[in-house]
Design a protein around this motif. Structure first.
Motif, PDB file in Angstrom:
ATOM      1  N   ASN A  32     -20.539 -13.606   0.285  1.00  0.00           N
ATOM      2  CA  ASN A  32     -20.086 -12.290   0.702  1.00  0.00           C
ATOM      3  C   ASN A  32     -19.538 -12.384   2.129  1.00  0.00           C
ATOM      4  OD1 ASN A  32     -21.005 -11.231  -1.821  1.00  0.00           O
ATOM      5  ND2 ASN A  32     -23.077 -11.185  -0.984  1.00  0.00           N
ATOM      6  N   THR A  33     -20.160 -11.727   3.064  1.00  0.00           N
ATOM      7  CA  THR A  33     -19.678 -11.769   4.432  1.00  0.00           C
ATOM      8  C   THR A  33     -19.950 -13.131   5.077  1.00  0.00           C
ATOM      9  OG1 THR A  33     -19.960  -9.395   4.749  1.00  0.00           O
ATOM     10  CG2 THR A  33     -19.957 -10.746   6.728  1.00  0.00           C
ATOM     11  N   MET A  34     -18.980 -13.594   5.841  1.00  0.00           N
ATOM     12  CA  MET A  34     -19.144 -14.779   6.683  1.00  0.00           C
ATOM     13  C   MET A  34     -18.844 -14.366   8.120  1.00  0.00           C
ATOM     14  SD  MET A  34     -17.357 -17.760   4.359  1.00  0.00           S
ATOM     15  CE  MET A  34     -18.377 -19.112   4.994  1.00  0.00           C
ATOM     16  N   GLY A  35     -19.333 -15.149   9.043  1.00  0.00           N
ATOM     17  CA  GLY A  35     -19.060 -14.766  10.421  1.00  0.00           C
ATOM     18  C   GLY A  35     -19.583 -15.752  11.436  1.00  0.00           C
ATOM     19  N   TRP A  36     -19.441 -15.343  12.681  1.00  0.00           N
ATOM     20  CA  TRP A  36     -19.865 -16.168  13.812  1.00  0.00           C
ATOM     21  C   TRP A  36     -20.703 -15.335  14.776  1.00  0.00           C
ATOM     22  CZ3 TRP A  36     -18.821 -21.318  13.895  1.00  0.00           C
ATOM     23  CH2 TRP A  36     -17.848 -21.777  13.003  1.00  0.00           C
ATOM     24  N   TYR A  37     -21.730 -15.963  15.289  1.00  0.00           N
ATOM     25  CA  TYR A  37     -22.569 -15.390  16.328  1.00  0.00           C
ATOM     26  C   TYR A  37     -22.652 -16.417  17.449  1.00  0.00           C
ATOM     27  CZ  TYR A  37     -24.112 -11.817  13.028  1.00  0.00           C
ATOM     28  OH  TYR A  37     -24.148 -10.759  12.148  1.00  0.00           O
ATOM     29  N   ARG A  38     -23.063 -15.964  18.618  1.00  0.00           N
ATOM     30  CA  ARG A  38     -23.240 -16.895  19.724  1.00  0.00           C
ATOM     31  C   ARG A  38     -24.459 -16.518  20.533  1.00  0.00           C
ATOM     32  NH1 ARG A  38     -17.936 -15.247  23.453  1.00  0.00           N
ATOM     33  NH2 ARG A  38     -18.742 -13.214  24.173  1.00  0.00           N
ATOM     34  N   GLN A  39     -25.003 -17.532  21.194  1.00  0.00           N
ATOM     35  CA  GLN A  39     -26.165 -17.317  22.043  1.00  0.00           C
ATOM     36  C   GLN A  39     -26.076 -18.210  23.261  1.00  0.00           C
ATOM     37  OE1 GLN A  39     -30.018 -17.886  20.165  1.00  0.00           O
ATOM     38  NE2 GLN A  39     -31.008 -16.567  21.670  1.00  0.00           N
ATOM     39  N   ALA A  40     -26.040 -17.584  24.420  1.00  0.00           N
ATOM     40  CA  ALA A  40     -26.026 -18.313  25.683  1.00  0.00           C
ATOM     41  C   ALA A  40     -27.457 -18.459  26.188  1.00  0.00           C
ATOM     42  CB  ALA A  40     -25.170 -17.566  26.699  1.00  0.00           C
ATOM     43  N   PRO A  41     -27.713 -19.445  27.042  1.00  0.00           N
ATOM     44  CA  PRO A  41     -29.072 -19.634  27.568  1.00  0.00           C
ATOM     45  C   PRO A  41     -29.611 -18.371  28.234  1.00  0.00           C
ATOM     46  CG  PRO A  41     -27.715 -21.520  28.087  1.00  0.00           C
ATOM     47  CD  PRO A  41     -26.790 -20.487  27.516  1.00  0.00           C
ATOM     48  N   GLY A  42     -30.805 -17.979  27.845  1.00  0.00           N
ATOM     49  CA  GLY A  42     -31.431 -16.819  28.447  1.00  0.00           C
ATOM     50  C   GLY A  42     -30.946 -15.484  27.933  1.00  0.00           C
ATOM     51  N   GLN A  44     -29.722 -12.958  24.408  1.00  0.00           N
ATOM     52  CA  GLN A  44     -29.923 -12.744  22.980  1.00  0.00           C
ATOM     53  C   GLN A  44     -28.690 -13.168  22.200  1.00  0.00           C
ATOM     54  OE1 GLN A  44     -31.006  -8.567  22.554  1.00  0.00           O
ATOM     55  NE2 GLN A  44     -33.170  -9.110  22.492  1.00  0.00           N
ATOM     56  N   ARG A  45     -28.924 -13.526  20.951  1.00  0.00           N
ATOM     57  CA  ARG A  45     -27.799 -13.855  20.087  1.00  0.00           C
ATOM     58  C   ARG A  45     -26.965 -12.600  19.862  1.00  0.00           C
ATOM     59  NH1 ARG A  45     -29.558 -16.821  14.854  1.00  0.00           N
ATOM     60  NH2 ARG A  45     -30.443 -14.776  14.357  1.00  0.00           N
ATOM     61  N   GLU A  46     -25.652 -12.768  19.884  1.00  0.00           N
ATOM     62  CA  GLU A  46     -24.764 -11.627  19.700  1.00  0.00           C
ATOM     63  C   GLU A  46     -23.703 -11.944  18.660  1.00  0.00           C
ATOM     64  OE1 GLU A  46     -22.517 -10.638  23.175  1.00  0.00           O
ATOM     65  OE2 GLU A  46     -21.777 -12.671  23.480  1.00  0.00           O
ATOM     66  N   LEU A  47     -23.281 -10.894  17.983  1.00  0.00           N
ATOM     67  CA  LEU A  47     -22.221 -11.029  16.997  1.00  0.00           C
ATOM     68  C   LEU A  47     -20.900 -11.293  17.702  1.00  0.00           C
ATOM     69  CD1 LEU A  47     -21.556  -8.836  13.927  1.00  0.00           C
ATOM     70  CD2 LEU A  47     -19.739  -9.118  15.608  1.00  0.00           C
ATOM     71  N   VAL A  48     -20.141 -12.226  17.157  1.00  0.00           N
ATOM     72  CA  VAL A  48     -18.797 -12.488  17.665  1.00  0.00           C
ATOM     73  C   VAL A  48     -17.761 -11.865  16.734  1.00  0.00           C
ATOM     74  CG1 VAL A  48     -17.100 -14.249  18.260  1.00  0.00           C
ATOM     75  CG2 VAL A  48     -19.531 -14.631  18.755  1.00  0.00           C
ATOM     76  N   ALA A  49     -17.845 -12.230  15.459  1.00  0.00           N
ATOM     77  CA  ALA A  49     -16.884 -11.716  14.484  1.00  0.00           C
ATOM     78  C   ALA A  49     -17.421 -11.929  13.081  1.00  0.00           C
ATOM     79  CB  ALA A  49     -15.533 -12.411  14.630  1.00  0.00           C
ATOM     80  N   THR A  50     -17.087 -11.012  12.198  1.00  0.00           N
ATOM     81  CA  THR A  50     -17.450 -11.163  10.789  1.00  0.00           C
ATOM     82  C   THR A  50     -16.253 -10.853   9.916  1.00  0.00           C
ATOM     83  OG1 THR A  50     -18.238  -8.875  10.633  1.00  0.00           O
ATOM     84  CG2 THR A  50     -19.886 -10.571  11.130  1.00  0.00           C
ATOM     85  N   ILE A  51     -16.274 -11.424   8.723  1.00  0.00           N
ATOM     86  CA  ILE A  51     -15.196 -11.192   7.772  1.00  0.00           C
ATOM     87  C   ILE A  51     -15.803 -11.125   6.378  1.00  0.00           C
ATOM     88  CG2 ILE A  51     -14.721 -13.690   7.740  1.00  0.00           C
ATOM     89  CD1 ILE A  51     -11.764 -12.936   7.135  1.00  0.00           C
ATOM     90  N   PRO A  52     -15.655 -10.003   5.713  1.00  0.00           N
ATOM     91  CA  PRO A  52     -16.163  -9.887   4.350  1.00  0.00           C
ATOM     92  C   PRO A  52     -15.248 -10.624   3.391  1.00  0.00           C
ATOM     93  CG  PRO A  52     -15.051  -7.876   4.989  1.00  0.00           C
ATOM     94  CD  PRO A  52     -15.050  -8.760   6.186  1.00  0.00           C
ATOM     95  N   ARG A  53     -15.705 -10.754   2.154  1.00  0.00           N
ATOM     96  CA  ARG A  53     -14.892 -11.453   1.175  1.00  0.00           C
ATOM     97  C   ARG A  53     -13.562 -10.731   0.975  1.00  0.00           C
ATOM     98  NH1 ARG A  53     -15.860 -15.523  -2.224  1.00  0.00           N
ATOM     99  NH2 ARG A  53     -14.502 -15.741  -4.045  1.00  0.00           N
ATOM    100  N   GLY A  54     -13.618  -9.444   1.007  1.00  0.00           N
ATOM    101  CA  GLY A  54     -12.393  -8.665   0.936  1.00  0.00           C
ATOM    102  C   GLY A  54     -12.582  -7.410   1.757  1.00  0.00           C
ATOM    103  N   TYR A  59     -15.053  -7.377  15.154  1.00  0.00           N
ATOM    104  CA  TYR A  59     -15.146  -8.210  16.354  1.00  0.00           C
ATOM    105  C   TYR A  59     -15.989  -7.537  17.424  1.00  0.00           C
ATOM    106  CZ  TYR A  59     -11.109 -10.763  14.473  1.00  0.00           C
ATOM    107  OH  TYR A  59     -10.268 -11.496  13.679  1.00  0.00           O
ATOM    108  N   ALA A  60     -16.633  -8.357  18.221  1.00  0.00           N
ATOM    109  CA  ALA A  60     -17.269  -7.850  19.424  1.00  0.00           C
ATOM    110  C   ALA A  60     -16.167  -7.406  20.384  1.00  0.00           C
ATOM    111  CB  ALA A  60     -18.116  -8.937  20.079  1.00  0.00           C
ATOM    112  N   ASP A  61     -16.426  -6.362  21.138  1.00  0.00           N
ATOM    113  CA  ASP A  61     -15.414  -5.859  22.068  1.00  0.00           C
ATOM    114  C   ASP A  61     -14.967  -6.939  23.049  1.00  0.00           C
ATOM    115  OD1 ASP A  61     -16.847  -2.497  22.365  1.00  0.00           O
ATOM    116  OD2 ASP A  61     -15.461  -3.355  20.897  1.00  0.00           O
ATOM    117  N   SER A  62     -15.876  -7.814  23.409  1.00  0.00           N
ATOM    118  CA  SER A  62     -15.576  -8.820  24.424  1.00  0.00           C
ATOM    119  C   SER A  62     -14.581  -9.875  23.956  1.00  0.00           C
ATOM    120  CB  SER A  62     -16.865  -9.505  24.879  1.00  0.00           C
ATOM    121  OG  SER A  62     -17.520 -10.107  23.775  1.00  0.00           O
TER     122      SER A  62
END
Length: 121
Positions: A32-42, A44-54, A59-62
């Motif tokens: 179903n949905t795929m995406g990317w998250y990121r986490q910098a030292p210190g 919390q993990r944050e959403l970067v971008a997601t894409i559903p199957r259709g 996207y994160a505002d940043s």
């Protein structure tokens, strides 16, 4: 069992570009949905971008206007094209997939191993 293997991280100067890839393998019915998250030292993990199957990407505002998420369903792969990178984009990027592993169970999430992206100023 489902595995997500990411690649494409590295060191780049500010203003540069990188492309991340993440391929899913194993036994499953659909993704179903795929995406990317990121986490910098210190931080919390944050959403970067997601894409559903259709459907509509998210996207994160940043990263809006700089990053593009895409997927190749035939290859079970999600990509993240990162342009105009900034030092604050430095983080470990992990891919995510919501996977239907069988017809009789609910879908569940799987994570890739993470890949380091470092942007120098």
């Amino acid at each position: 069992q489902v595995q997500l293997v990411g690649s494409g991280g590295g060191l780049v100067q500010a203003g540069g570009s990188l492309r991340l890839s993440c391929a899913a393998s194993g036994s499953f019915v659909s993704i179903n949905t795929m995406g990317w998250y990121r986490q910098a030292p210190g931080k919390q993990r944050e959403l970067v971008a997601t894409i559903p199957r259709g459907g509509t990407t998210n996207y994160a505002d940043s990263v809006k206007g700089r990053f593009t998420v895409s997927r190749d369903n035939a290859k079970n792969t999600v990509y993240l094209q990162m342009n105009s990178l900034k030092p604050e984009d430095t983080s470990v990027y992990s891919c995510y997939a919501d996977v239907q592993t069988s017809l009789i169970t609910r879908s569940r999430g799987f994570w890739g191993q993470g890949t380091q992206v470092t942007v120098s100023s």
